[in-house]
Design a protein around this motif. Structure first.
Motif, mmCIF file in Angstrom:
data_model
loop_
_atom_site.group_PDB
_atom_site.id
_atom_site.type_symbol
_atom_site.label_atom_id
_atom_site.label_comp_id
_atom_site.label_asym_id
_atom_site.label_seq_id
_atom_site.Cartn_x
_atom_site.Cartn_y
_atom_site.Cartn_z
ATOM 1 N N ARG A 1 0.834 -1.210 0.000
ATOM 2 C CA ARG A 1 0.000 0.000 0.000
ATOM 3 C C ARG A 1 0.870 1.261 0.000
ATOM 4 O O ARG A 1 0.583 2.219 -0.721
ATOM 5 C CB ARG A 1 -0.941 -0.008 1.191
ATOM 6 N N LEU A 2 1.919 1.251 0.802
ATOM 7 C CA LEU A 2 2.821 2.403 0.827
ATOM 8 C C LEU A 2 3.546 2.574 -0.500
ATOM 9 O O LEU A 2 3.780 3.695 -0.950
ATOM 10 C CB LEU A 2 3.815 2.281 1.974
ATOM 11 N N ALA A 3 3.913 1.469 -1.122
ATOM 12 C CA ALA A 3 4.590 1.553 -2.423
ATOM 13 C C ALA A 3 3.679 2.203 -3.454
ATOM 14 O O ALA A 3 4.123 3.065 -4.230
ATOM 15 C CB ALA A 3 5.024 0.170 -2.881
ATOM 16 N N TRP A 4 2.401 1.822 -3.483
ATOM 17 C CA TRP A 4 1.467 2.433 -4.433
ATOM 18 C C TRP A 4 1.268 3.911 -4.126
ATOM 19 O O TRP A 4 1.223 4.740 -5.037
ATOM 20 C CB TRP A 4 0.122 1.701 -4.435
ATOM 21 N N PHE A 5 1.127 4.265 -2.837
ATOM 22 C CA PHE A 5 0.977 5.667 -2.465
ATOM 23 C C PHE A 5 2.192 6.460 -2.928
ATOM 24 O O PHE A 5 2.076 7.524 -3.525
ATOM 25 C CB PHE A 5 0.800 5.807 -0.947
ATOM 26 N N PHE A 6 3.372 5.916 -2.628
ATOM 27 C CA PHE A 6 4.605 6.603 -2.991
ATOM 28 C C PHE A 6 4.710 6.761 -4.506
ATOM 29 O O PHE A 6 5.043 7.835 -5.004
ATOM 30 C CB PHE A 6 5.801 5.833 -2.453
ATOM 31 N N LEU A 7 4.424 5.693 -5.231
ATOM 32 C CA LEU A 7 4.498 5.734 -6.692
ATOM 33 C C LEU A 7 3.607 6.836 -7.255
ATOM 34 O O LEU A 7 4.036 7.616 -8.109
ATOM 35 C CB LEU A 7 4.109 4.379 -7.275
ATOM 36 N N LEU A 8 2.386 6.918 -6.772
ATOM 37 C CA LEU A 8 1.464 7.937 -7.277
ATOM 38 C C LEU A 8 1.897 9.340 -6.862
ATOM 39 O O LEU A 8 1.966 10.252 -7.687
ATOM 40 C CB LEU A 8 0.044 7.650 -6.788
ATOM 41 N N HIS A 9 2.199 9.522 -5.594
ATOM 42 C CA HIS A 9 2.536 10.861 -5.093
ATOM 43 C C HIS A 9 3.850 11.367 -5.681
ATOM 44 O O HIS A 9 3.935 12.459 -6.230
ATOM 45 C CB HIS A 9 2.598 10.822 -3.567
ATOM 46 N N TYR A 10 4.891 10.580 -5.549
ATOM 47 C CA TYR A 10 6.206 10.974 -6.040
ATOM 48 C C TYR A 10 6.205 11.025 -7.571
ATOM 49 O O TYR A 10 6.863 11.865 -8.177
ATOM 50 C CB TYR A 10 7.248 9.983 -5.528
ATOM 51 N N ALA B 1 10.731 6.110 7.294
ATOM 52 C CA ALA B 1 11.963 6.799 6.903
ATOM 53 C C ALA B 1 12.242 6.600 5.418
ATOM 54 O O ALA B 1 12.657 7.535 4.727
ATOM 55 C CB ALA B 1 13.132 6.300 7.740
ATOM 56 N N LEU B 2 12.011 5.392 4.924
ATOM 57 C CA LEU B 2 12.224 5.143 3.497
ATOM 58 C C LEU B 2 11.279 5.965 2.632
ATOM 59 O O LEU B 2 11.632 6.367 1.525
ATOM 60 C CB LEU B 2 12.055 3.661 3.178
ATOM 61 N N MET B 3 10.089 6.220 3.125
ATOM 62 C CA MET B 3 9.133 7.053 2.381
ATOM 63 C C MET B 3 9.586 8.511 2.359
ATOM 64 O O MET B 3 9.346 9.224 1.401
ATOM 65 C CB MET B 3 7.743 6.966 3.012
#
Length: 150
Positions: A10-19, A98-100
């Motif tokens: 879920r965090l990977a998808w959020f990051f992919l979209l936002h970033y 932290a990675l995010m």
């Protein structure tokens, strides 16, 4: 957030979209400025309040600018390769929060370069960008090591 098997995905998808939206915006902005400028390296800017028009010199990239881009690509490659070599078995799981956060350190040089490009012109801005991006990459690597306990 409570750790779960689904959390990283879920965090990977959020990051992919936002970033990803940040970088899509950069692409649109840079392409519009590059292809929207006149052959002499200027763009026309109209003040919203007065309607007065000004020509702003953006410049044209030359050989030294491309050298800066090449150096920047080498720094990216070196950083990515070093991070990949340092991953391995026996390491504790990284802090997902932290990675995010870490990649957003790389956003600051992009914003500064875009803002300052209008003031400094293309030649000076590319070198400023190379310097800022190098510092951001080094800081990101340093913080990643601290977070991972290395």
């Amino acid at each position: 957030m409570a750790p779960s098997p689904e959390l990283p995905r879920r965090l990977a998808w959020f990051f992919l979209l936002h970033y990803g939206f940040f970088h899509l915006g950069y692409l649109v902005f840079l392409v519009a400025l590059t292809y929207g400028s006149a052959p002499d390296g200027t763009i026309e800017v109209t003040e919203a309040e007065s309607g007065e028009r000004h020509e702003v010199f953006l410049g044209h990239p030359d050989g030294l600018d491309w050298l800066g881009v090449g150096l920047l690509a080498l720094v990216f490659r070196w950083t990515a390769g070093r991070e990949a070599r340092e991953l391995g078995p026996g390491r504790r799981p990284p802090n997902i929060g932290a990675l995010m956060f870490l990649p957003y350190l790389r956003v600051v040089p992009m914003h500064l370069a875009i803002i300052l490009a209008l003031l400094l012109g293309a030649g000076a801005t590319i070198w400023l960008f190379v310097a800022l991006k190098t510092v951001a990459e080094a800081a990101t690597l340093h913080l990643a090591r601290k977070i991972e306990g290395g």
